[in-house]
Design an enzyme around this catalytic site. Structure first.
Site, PDB file in Angstrom:
ATOM      1  N   PHE A 241       0.856  -1.188   0.000  1.00  0.00           N
ATOM      2  CA  PHE A 241       0.000   0.000   0.000  1.00  0.00           C
ATOM      3  C   PHE A 241       0.896   1.244   0.000  1.00  0.00           C
ATOM      4  CE2 PHE A 241      -1.726  -3.288   3.016  1.00  0.00           C
ATOM      5  CZ  PHE A 241      -2.390  -3.999   2.034  1.00  0.00           C
ATOM      6  N   ASP A 243       2.437   4.394   0.475  1.00  0.00           N
ATOM      7  CA  ASP A 243       2.194   5.564   1.316  1.00  0.00           C
ATOM      8  C   ASP A 243       3.458   6.415   1.399  1.00  0.00           C
ATOM      9  OD1 ASP A 243       3.877   4.116   2.951  1.00  0.00           O
ATOM     10  OD2 ASP A 243       2.588   4.243   4.725  1.00  0.00           O
ATOM     11  N   ASP A 319       3.867  -5.568   3.704  1.00  0.00           N
ATOM     12  CA  ASP A 319       3.553  -4.171   3.999  1.00  0.00           C
ATOM     13  C   ASP A 319       3.347  -3.985   5.503  1.00  0.00           C
ATOM     14  OD1 ASP A 319       1.447  -1.914   4.510  1.00  0.00           O
ATOM     15  OD2 ASP A 319       2.318  -1.443   2.562  1.00  0.00           O
ATOM     16  N   ASP A 324       5.017  -1.613  10.356  1.00  0.00           N
ATOM     17  CA  ASP A 324       5.227  -1.787  11.800  1.00  0.00           C
ATOM     18  C   ASP A 324       6.680  -1.502  12.175  1.00  0.00           C
ATOM     19  OD1 ASP A 324       2.599  -2.450  12.350  1.00  0.00           O
ATOM     20  OD2 ASP A 324       2.933  -4.622  12.250  1.00  0.00           O
TER      21      ASP A 324
END
Length: 346
Positions: A241, A243, A319, A324
């Site tokens: 994803f 970002d 991801d 994390d």
């Protein structure tokens, strides 16, 4: 103009034509070893999603609508300026502050996951729901969040009886079909751009990133552990994803590097326009690197770890691991600037 590419092929095309970023295959090989350690230690595991205190369990009747609501609002949690006070809810920042705020609203009796409520939510109501621990700080882009809720609420009510579950079921277990349906029917999820390439940038190719739409599919898969409503036969088509935080980790591990020109731009804290070349290259390279990381990790598992199924690693779990890692090592990674774009897409 060429037909629009899905995020995986988009990332590959962007990297092939990159001017500001470089991908390092040897570092991807090393990172794959770190990923395998994470798999063995259960640091990378589909169970981790529902074990987080802010996430719903699959048996929660509100789980699917909760996930849809959260991913409708899951964008742009940072505030311009080094001295800006961070938006915090119950001590959490960013995405988890959003989760905490929505869960708090539900405890307060607000029918938060019901599109019949949020289709006409007011700015004042939204401001109260997302209120910060610090009364002087507001959640970013409140007006845009209200607009997104009005948009998706109307579609859910008009086409799916107010239940996102009905949208999921209509896709017959296909992640790509669900992804396409979401970006087609809910415009605020339509995260795409035009890549100019070829001689004198004479070719224009529509590319996609679909950060929030993909994380929506990924969250369903994670919450239901790939079963029931989360069972998708083509889940491998979903990429990471893209970002503004995961690229920091990819640079940290040496899989991605920026040109001197781009690094200087980022260090100046200059806002990048959504869809500009530099932003597209950072996000496209992130997708491409994690796709390569998935392939290399699986090859290593097959060759050296026959006791571990290669299917235990996909772009969604990679991801989660990288994101994390950034949160756990935030101070350590501050030396790497992240690109700053004000957008509803991520």
């Amino acid at each position: 103009m060429a037909p629009q590419l899905l995020p995986g092929p988009s990332g590959e095309l962007i990297v092939k034509n990159a001017k500001y970023v470089t991908v390092h295959e040897s570092a991807i090989e090393k990172l794959a070893d770190r990923v395998i350690l994470g798999i063995k230690d259960k640091e990378i595991n589909v169970e981790n999603f529902s074990q987080h205190e802010h996430h719903p369990a699959a048996k929660d009747p509100n789980a699917v609508n909760w996930i849809f609501l959260i991913d409708t609002l899951n964008f742009c949690f940072w505030t311009p300026g080094h001295d800006a006070t961070k938006w915090k809810v119950e001590g959490q920042t960013g995405y988890f502050a959003l989760c905490a705020a929505i869960n708090r609203a539900m405890r307060e009796g607000i029918d938060m996951t019901n599109p019949a409520f949020y289709v006409s939510i007011t700015l004042e109501q939204m401001e109260k729901i997302l209120r910060s621990d610090n009364p002087d700080t507001k959640a970013p882009l409140l007006e845009e969040r209200v607009r997104c809720l009005h948009e998706v609420g109307r579609v859910l009510l008009d086409r799916y009886d107010g239940l996102f579950e009905n949208c999921v079921r209509a896709c017959n277990g296909s992640a790509v079909t669900l992804l396409q349906r979401v970006v087609d029917e809910f415009p605020c999820f339509r995260d795409d751009a035009i890549l100019k390439h070829g001689e004198n940038d004479s070719i224009e190719t529509p590319v996609t990133f679909y950060k929030r739409a993909q994380i929506l599919v990924g969250d369903l898969w994670s919450c239901f552990r790939g079963e029931g409503l989360g069972k998708f036969d083509d889940i491998d088509a979903i990429t990471m994803f893209a970002d503004y935080r995961v690229p920091q980790v990819l640079v940290h591990f040496g899989t991605l590097s920026y040109s001197e020109q781009l690094m200087a731009l980022l260090k100046k804290d200059k806002l990048l326009e959504n869809g500009c070349r530099e932003e597209m290259e950072i996000r496209g390279a992130s997708i491409h690197i994690v796709e390569r990381l998935k392939v290399v990790t699986r090859e290593k598992l097959i060759a050296n770890h026959p006791d571990i199924k290669p299917s235990c690693v996909n772009a969604i779990l990679l991801d989660h691991f990288l994101w994390d890692y950034r949160r756990k090592h935030a101070a350590e990674l501050e030396y790497i600037p992240f690109h700053k774009t004000i957008s509803v897409y991520y």
